[in-house]
Design an enzyme around this catalytic site. Structure first.
Site, PDB file in Angstrom:
ATOM      1  N   TRP A 160       0.697  -1.077   0.025  1.00 32.23           N
ATOM      2  CA  TRP A 160      -0.048  -0.032   0.136  1.00 32.23           C
ATOM      3  C   TRP A 160       0.899   1.435  -0.063  1.00 32.23           C
ATOM      4  O   TRP A 160       0.213   2.184  -0.209  1.00 32.23           O
ATOM      5  CB  TRP A 160      -0.978   0.139   1.235  1.00 32.23           C
ATOM      6  CG  TRP A 160      -0.247  -0.311   2.538  1.00 32.23           C
ATOM      7  CD1 TRP A 160      -0.306  -1.467   3.087  1.00 32.23           C
ATOM      8  CD2 TRP A 160       0.409   0.516   3.503  1.00 32.23           C
ATOM      9  NE1 TRP A 160       0.503  -1.234   4.290  1.00 32.23           N
ATOM     10  CE2 TRP A 160       1.022  -0.032   4.439  1.00 32.23           C
ATOM     11  CE3 TRP A 160       0.680   1.809   3.291  1.00 32.23           C
ATOM     12  CZ2 TRP A 160       1.850   0.267   5.598  1.00 32.23           C
ATOM     13  CZ3 TRP A 160       1.634   2.605   4.274  1.00 32.23           C
ATOM     14  CH2 TRP A 160       2.282   1.856   5.260  1.00 32.23           C
ATOM     15  N   ASN A 161       2.161   1.153   0.148  1.00 29.72           N
ATOM     16  CA  ASN A 161       2.884   2.629   0.249  1.00 29.72           C
ATOM     17  C   ASN A 161       3.239   3.186  -0.879  1.00 29.72           C
ATOM     18  O   ASN A 161       3.090   4.423  -1.099  1.00 29.72           O
ATOM     19  CB  ASN A 161       4.151   2.199   1.300  1.00 29.72           C
ATOM     20  CG  ASN A 161       5.131   1.106   0.522  1.00 29.72           C
ATOM     21  OD1 ASN A 161       4.539   0.433  -0.285  1.00 29.72           O
ATOM     22  ND2 ASN A 161       6.317   1.328   1.027  1.00 29.72           N
ATOM     23  N   LYS A 184      -3.111  -8.839  -7.321  1.00 34.78           N
ATOM     24  CA  LYS A 184      -3.651  -8.930  -6.008  1.00 34.78           C
ATOM     25  C   LYS A 184      -3.275  -7.555  -5.342  1.00 34.78           C
ATOM     26  O   LYS A 184      -2.308  -7.565  -4.822  1.00 34.78           O
ATOM     27  CB  LYS A 184      -3.773 -10.169  -5.292  1.00 34.78           C
ATOM     28  CG  LYS A 184      -4.472 -10.736  -4.475  1.00 34.78           C
ATOM     29  CD  LYS A 184      -4.539  -9.541  -3.223  1.00 34.78           C
ATOM     30  CE  LYS A 184      -3.848  -9.691  -2.037  1.00 34.78           C
ATOM     31  NZ  LYS A 184      -4.192  -8.552  -0.970  1.00 34.78           N
ATOM     32  N   GLY A 237       6.337  -6.608  -0.249  1.00 30.59           N
ATOM     33  CA  GLY A 237       5.545  -6.598   1.063  1.00 30.59           C
ATOM     34  C   GLY A 237       6.494  -6.744   2.297  1.00 30.59           C
ATOM     35  O   GLY A 237       7.890  -6.667   2.119  1.00 30.59           O
ATOM     36  N   GLU A 259      10.217  -8.365  -3.089  1.00 31.68           N
ATOM     37  CA  GLU A 259      10.978  -7.400  -2.752  1.00 31.68           C
ATOM     38  C   GLU A 259      10.344  -7.001  -1.231  1.00 31.68           C
ATOM     39  O   GLU A 259       9.267  -6.416  -1.287  1.00 31.68           O
ATOM     40  CB  GLU A 259      10.783  -6.077  -3.655  1.00 31.68           C
ATOM     41  CG  GLU A 259      11.156  -6.114  -4.989  1.00 31.68           C
ATOM     42  CD  GLU A 259      12.889  -6.126  -4.742  1.00 31.68           C
ATOM     43  OE1 GLU A 259      13.347  -5.670  -3.834  1.00 31.68           O
ATOM     44  OE2 GLU A 259      13.526  -6.412  -5.775  1.00 31.68           O
ATOM     45  N   CYS A 293      10.086   1.330   1.894  1.00 28.54           N
ATOM     46  CA  CYS A 293      11.209   0.358   2.123  1.00 28.54           C
ATOM     47  C   CYS A 293      12.482   0.885   2.208  1.00 28.54           C
ATOM     48  O   CYS A 293      13.328   0.347   2.704  1.00 28.54           O
ATOM     49  CB  CYS A 293      11.089  -0.870   1.088  1.00 28.54           C
ATOM     50  SG  CYS A 293      11.144  -0.252  -0.421  1.00 28.54           S
TER      51      CYS A 293
END
Ligand code: NAP
Length: 492
Positions: A160-161, A184, A237, A259, A293
């Site tokens: 979501w980021n 997805k 994620g 990732e 991240c």
């Protein structure tokens, strides 16, 4: 305010799953409400898919693969670029959906949409450059040819980021190589990635080539990973979810690229340009509320420049403006995306303060009526950070930069490497020898020296250790979506 987008038309809609070019209800007939991170109000309701929906989407992609995979790379390049021309015209609408659901200010969200188009464009051009080769052979009547073919149906699972950018890193090589796709997206920010995929199809990507199933990771994500017709899974994620996906995919010997999380160190040497170091570290530490991240998660600064650096970093942090980026579209920071994320930040800051950290700035929500309903948190700097603090070890995923002093660069490098993660390490120095030698010993897939722009289409992005498996970006990532074929011929 964005003049082109009528926000009231975007809000309050019911979003279905998207299969074979059609939006439809999920087999469960269930939806969940999506709430604004800025004010808690309902933005939309979103279909909760199930394994049956994944099966339909995968079969649609499998059927579409016969034609899409058989096109030449030149033909696909033309189709993809034409579709992107259309998607770019939709950047305001798609960016606004992202601003609404993720909290990222509209100007940055719109930029993310356009940057994602550029990434897919880069790969569309790369498709015709995927070359096979001919080997020298042991007998004169032998021939040996190596060629690459698309792997088939790919399952793309995204966070979501950066909900569209991180999707484009996967969509680009998948589409260009001739793969077909089931996406997805996370249920935290499903609207912008779904709308982005729909726009690509509206722009000319054939229906069935690109499908989207919303629903939880444990149901829809798992079903996608397990589906026998899905030949590759690409996921961004957390490290825990990545490891679970790898285990689920193992019995099927599926190609997987992951990732994952990071806990990225920055080392500021005595000779660093401190204005630049403070600017870059504030940008990387606080941008997108630290929900990245590759955020700078901890800083090691040489004792001789410690105070000077802190003062400059504080000025940079306090310059940043906060607000609801749907209304104040050019603001620097919006609210954090989730209440859970905000609570982790609060807990990590509390932990650090209880263990002796000094609060330099932030450490709380901003004051004022306009911040009361949203997940806001001020850019926060902690000094005197110690190794046992959560902010120095775990992924805070929020706008917090802890600082620790070092005397000997060797100790700073050792501490920088003392983590299960290995995504990005930052180094600030003007000395060429220090830059080369230190970058060779830092344990991360990306080393950024005096800069923060770590993700570019042309260079590989690979997480070492618990930060990933396989790679994304650069021309090399097309091979994550290709199978190798050797054709050996005897001329009889
Ligand atoms: P997450 O909770 O791991 O979720 C990522 C995706 O996996 C979501 O779509 C999620 O679906 C899905 N998922 C969850 N369980 C699954 C399962 N058992 N099988 C298949 N799919 C499953 O991560 P997040 O909170 O969205 O994102 C934040 C994390 O991503 C951070 O750790 C961050 O460091 C990392 N990240 C890494 C990079 C990189 O390039 N290295 C970039 C950005 C972010 P639902 O959420 O709908 O359940």
């Amino acid at each position: 305010m964005s003049e082109q987008v009528n926000i009231s038309e975007l809000v309050g809609q019911e979003w279905g799953i998207y299969i074979d070019g059609k939006s439809q209800k999920a087999s469960t007939a269930k939806t969940v409400d999506l709430l604004s991170p800025a004010n808690g109000e309902k933005i939309a309701s979103v279909a909760v898919g199930a394994a049956e929906d994944v099966d339909l989407a995968v079969k649609s992609a499998h059927k579409a693969f016969k034609e899409w995979g058989a096109l030449t790379a030149f033909e696909r390049e033309r189709v993809i670029k034409k579709a992107l021309d259309y998607v770019r015209t939709q950047a305001d609408r798609l960016g606004m959906l992202m601003a609404l659901e993720q909290g990222k200010p509209f100007a940055q969200s719109r930029k993310e949409i356009l940057g994602s188009c550029d990434t897919i464009d880069y790969y569309a051009s790369e498709g015709p450059r995927i070359e096979g080769y001919i080997n020298p052979v042991e007998k004169s009547n032998y021939r040996s040819l190596v060629m690459y073919q698309p792997i088939g149906v790919c399952g793309l699972i995204t966070p979501w980021n950066y909900p569209v950018s991180l999707l484009s890193w996967k969509l680009g090589p998948a589409l260009a190589t001739g793969c077909t796709i089931v996406v997805k997206p996370t249920m935290v920010t499903p609207l912008s990635p779904t709308a982005f995929c729909m726009a690509l199809v509206e722009g000319g990507i054939p229906p069935g080539v690109l499908n989207v199933v919303t629903g939880s990771g444990s149901v829809v994500g798992e079903a996608l990973v397990k589906h026998p017709m899905v030949k590759k899974i690409a996921m961004t994620g957390s490290s825990d979810t990545g490891k679970r996906i790898m285990q689920t995919a193992a019995p099927y010997l599926k190609k997987v690229s992951l990732e994952l999380g990071g806990q990225c160190p920055a080392i500021v040497c005595a000779d660093a340009d401190l204005d630049n170091a403070a600017y870059v570290i504030a940008y990387k530490g606080f941008r997108n509320c630290g929900q990245s991240c590759s955020s700078v998660n901890r800083v090691y600064v040489h004792e001789s420049v410690h105070q000077q650096f802190l003062e400059k970093l504080k000025i940079e942090a306090e310059k940043l403006s906060l607000g609801d980026g749907v209304i104040e579209q050019d603001v620097d920071l919006g609210p954090m995306t989730t209440v859970d994320g905000l609570n982790i930040v609060k807990a990590h800051v509390e932990d650090a303060l209880s263990k002796g950290a000094t609060l330099i700035t932030g450490g709380k929500a901003p004051e004022g009526v306009k911040y009361q309903q949203g997940n806001y948190y001020l850019p926060t700097i902690l000094d005197q950070a110690t190794d046992d603090m959560q902010v120095m070890r775990d992924e805070t995923f929020g706008p917090v930069v802890p600082v620790q002093v070092f005397q000997d660069l060797k100790d700073a490098v050792e501490k920088a490497n003392d983590t299960t993660y290995g995504l990005v390490s930052y180094l600030f120095t003007k000395d060429l020898r220090t830059a080369h030698e230190t970058s060779e010993t830092l344990e991360a897939g990306t080393i950024a020296i005096n800069c923060g722009s770590v993700n570019t289409n042309y260079a590989p992005y690979q997480g070492w250790k618990d930060s990933g498996f396989g790679l994304e970006l650069s021309r090399k990532s097309v091979f994550e979506y290709l199978k190798t074929k050797h054709i050996k011929i005897e001329l009889v």
